[in-house]
Design an enzyme around this catalytic site. Structure first.
Site, PDB file in Angstrom:
ATOM      1  CB  ILE A  39      41.472  40.222  40.011  1.00 55.57           C
ATOM      2  CG1 ILE A  39      42.483  40.213  41.147  1.00 55.57           C
ATOM      3  CG2 ILE A  39      40.108  40.683  40.479  1.00 55.57           C
ATOM      4  CD1 ILE A  39      42.880  41.611  41.611  1.00 55.57           C
TER       5      ILE A  39
ATOM      6  CG  ASN B 210      28.689  40.764  32.173  1.00 56.53           C
ATOM      7  OD1 ASN B 210      27.945  39.934  31.674  1.00 56.53           O
ATOM      8  ND2 ASN B 210      29.661  40.439  33.017  1.00 56.53           N
TER       9      ASN B 210
ATOM     10  N   GLY C 200      24.762  43.235  34.347  1.00 57.05           N
ATOM     11  CA  GLY C 200      25.785  42.765  35.275  1.00 57.05           C
ATOM     12  C   GLY C 200      27.139  43.434  35.104  1.00 57.05           C
ATOM     13  CD  GLN C 201      29.589  47.920  31.585  1.00 58.35           C
ATOM     14  OE1 GLN C 201      28.510  48.167  31.041  1.00 58.35           O
ATOM     15  NE2 GLN C 201      30.727  48.458  31.189  1.00 58.35           N
TER      16      GLN C 201
ATOM     17  CG  HIS D 144      35.230  44.345  30.810  1.00 57.44           C
ATOM     18  ND1 HIS D 144      34.603  45.480  31.280  1.00 57.44           N
ATOM     19  CD2 HIS D 144      34.674  43.305  31.479  1.00 57.44           C
ATOM     20  CE1 HIS D 144      33.717  45.146  32.214  1.00 57.44           C
ATOM     21  NE2 HIS D 144      33.735  43.820  32.346  1.00 57.44           N
TER      22      HIS D 144
HETATM   23  P1  AMP Z   1      31.925  42.998  34.777  1.00 55.68           P
HETATM   24  O1  AMP Z   1      30.955  42.510  35.809  1.00 55.68           O
HETATM   25  O2  AMP Z   1      31.669  42.419  33.415  1.00 55.68           O
HETATM   26  O3  AMP Z   1      32.043  44.510  34.758  1.00 55.68           O
HETATM   27  O4  AMP Z   1      33.306  42.370  35.173  1.00 55.68           O
HETATM   28  C1  AMP Z   1      34.365  43.067  35.729  1.00 55.68           C
HETATM   29  C2  AMP Z   1      35.434  42.043  35.950  1.00 55.68           C
HETATM   30  O5  AMP Z   1      36.636  42.715  36.243  1.00 55.68           O
HETATM   31  C3  AMP Z   1      35.163  41.080  37.112  1.00 55.68           C
HETATM   32  O6  AMP Z   1      35.167  39.751  36.629  1.00 55.68           O
HETATM   33  C4  AMP Z   1      36.317  41.352  38.073  1.00 55.68           C
HETATM   34  O7  AMP Z   1      36.792  40.186  38.713  1.00 55.68           O
HETATM   35  C5  AMP Z   1      37.357  41.945  37.159  1.00 55.68           C
HETATM   36  N1  AMP Z   1      38.305  42.843  37.818  1.00 55.68           N
HETATM   37  C6  AMP Z   1      38.025  43.883  38.635  1.00 55.68           C
HETATM   38  N2  AMP Z   1      39.159  44.478  39.042  1.00 55.68           N
HETATM   39  C7  AMP Z   1      40.183  43.805  38.454  1.00 55.68           C
HETATM   40  C8  AMP Z   1      41.600  43.940  38.487  1.00 55.68           C
HETATM   41  N3  AMP Z   1      42.220  44.897  39.207  1.00 55.68           N
HETATM   42  N4  AMP Z   1      42.338  43.071  37.762  1.00 55.68           N
HETATM   43  C9  AMP Z   1      41.737  42.091  37.053  1.00 55.68           C
HETATM   44  N5  AMP Z   1      40.411  41.926  36.968  1.00 55.68           N
HETATM   45  C10 AMP Z   1      39.631  42.761  37.662  1.00 55.68           C
END
Ligand code: AMP
Ligand code: ZN
Length: 122
Positions: free
Chosen positions: A37, A96, A102-103, A109
């Site tokens: 997103i 991450n 940084g998670q 994912h």
């Molecule tokens: P992380 O920091 O690796 O946990 O990354 C989480 C990722 O999820 C971030 O890049 C967010 O932009 C993404 N994210 C969070 N909510 C959503 C959502 N509803 N749809 C798509 N991506 C998302």
């Protein structure tokens, strides 16, 4: 247990279940991919196992085949989503893990980022 089929409070479980909308890139019986997103790059999507695995720190031998499938899928989807081929193109694959890693979302994912430089971040 380190993982459960679904966590009702997990945003990515809700995306997998279709309870929160997403821009889907790919789906099969075990894996789901959707656009991030807040993209860091011209191409930026996430691949998740449908099962709620919290992080790489929660991965065990029972997940080896699943994660092998996930990693093998990433290059194929990267090209389908517009990344240019190796070696001049390519992409970044990032996982991450934990606070210092940084998670922010605690459902495992894999970020796949690519496309022409410069990127927003990274
Ligand atoms: P992380 O920091 O690796 O946990 O990354 C989480 C990722 O999820 C971030 O890049 C967010 O932009 C993404 N994210 C969070 N909510 C959503 C959502 N509803 N749809 C798509 N991506 C998302
Ligand atoms: Zn989840």
């Amino acid at each position: 247990m380190s993982s459960h089929a679904h966590d009702p409070n997990c945003i990515f479980c809700k995306i997998v279940a279709g309870q929160i909308p997403s821009k889907k890139v790919y789906e099969d019986d075990e894996l789901f991919a959707f656009h991030d997103i807040h993209p860091w790059a011209p191409v930026h999507f996430l691949i998740v196992p449908k099962a709620h695995i919290v992080s790489m720190a929660h991965v065990g031998p029972e997940h080896e085949a699943l994660l092998g499938r996930l990693m093998a899928l990433a290059p194929r989807l990267a090209l389908e989503q517009g990344c240019s081929p190796y070696p001049d193109g390519g992409y970044r694959i990032v996982v991450n893990t934990g606070a210092e890693g940084g998670q922010e979302v605690h459902h495992l994912h894999v970020h796949v980022m690519g496309g022409p430089r410069p990127w927003v971040k990274g």
